[in-house]
Design an enzyme around this catalytic site. Sequence first.
Site, PDB file in Angstrom:
ATOM      1  N   GLY A  19     -14.976 -14.375   5.973  1.00  0.00           N
ATOM      2  CA  GLY A  19     -14.150 -13.288   5.460  1.00  0.00           C
ATOM      3  C   GLY A  19     -14.327 -13.089   3.971  1.00  0.00           C
ATOM      4  N   ASN A  97     -11.694 -18.768   5.289  1.00  0.00           N
ATOM      5  CA  ASN A  97     -10.746 -17.842   4.682  1.00  0.00           C
ATOM      6  C   ASN A  97     -10.354 -16.684   5.600  1.00  0.00           C
ATOM      7  OD1 ASN A  97      -9.572 -16.022   2.404  1.00  0.00           O
ATOM      8  ND2 ASN A  97     -11.337 -14.877   3.168  1.00  0.00           N
ATOM      9  N   TYR A 162       0.518 -14.777  14.213  1.00  0.00           N
ATOM     10  CA  TYR A 162      -0.135 -15.131  12.951  1.00  0.00           C
ATOM     11  C   TYR A 162       0.465 -16.399  12.365  1.00  0.00           C
ATOM     12  CZ  TYR A 162      -1.535 -14.646   8.007  1.00  0.00           C
ATOM     13  OH  TYR A 162      -2.033 -14.858   6.750  1.00  0.00           O
ATOM     14  N   ALA A 165      -0.594 -19.441  14.221  1.00  0.00           N
ATOM     15  CA  ALA A 165      -1.967 -19.824  13.881  1.00  0.00           C
ATOM     16  C   ALA A 165      -2.014 -20.532  12.533  1.00  0.00           C
ATOM     17  CB  ALA A 165      -2.867 -18.591  13.866  1.00  0.00           C
TER      18      ALA A 165
END
Length: 255
Positions: A19, A97, A162, A165
């Site tokens: 990323g 990232n 999210y 995670a």
Amino acid sequence: MMPSAIFPDLKDRSVLITGGGSGIGASLTEGFVRQGSRVAFIDIADEPSNALVEQMESQYGNRPLYIKADLSDVAALRASVAQAIENIGLITVLVNNAAWDDRHDIDEVTPEYWDKNQSINLRPQFFAAQAVVPCMRQAGGGSIINFTSTSFMINHGEMPSYTAAKAGIIGLTKGLAGRLGPEKIRVNAIAPGWVITERQRELWVSGDRLKHHIERQVLREEIQPGDMVGPCLFLASDAARMLSAQTLIVDGGYL
């Protein structure tokens, strides 16, 4: 803003960033390029990734390698790591990232959405690490830096998959650190606070929300993508030689 510190041991170090084409990732790419590292970054978007490559070469005379791939495709991720190794040598620094922080409500999450979210936000961190570990073993050690988030630490309620995670990344970090430490491979995490990228400003900075958030920080300034570079360079460098299994919170003192 790039940190002024130079870490001599990072010069010519082979670094892979996921990323790395925009947002925090672009600042990380620039930070390692500025150190003289050999940098490859994986991203799914041609723009601004191609523009970043040209800018880095023009500004620093050090051209990073852009590899286009969808990190949710594990085969493509593995192929990208192989391509990076072929071009920049044995990878001894991995920066995980890449992330996808779209907001989603508990009442609307489907099993398909949940799996897609985890396939971007958690699963690639493991498989990228798995793919570079043979390099680090061959080189006699290395540093893996996983980006998590303070979002789950502050009970952020607008993106449960999210935050799950991001919490999982800390568990993954500690588990990998325990397994790989005897092989001189350090594994740490960085937990940013609310970093005001262009995407954040465009989508989620509204009204007085940012103002109220900054008022709860000890350091009452907007956190910029470049503020993540110094901590990441430190963890990658020999200055952090005996630091592993840790999570470094960079949130302006919010917590």
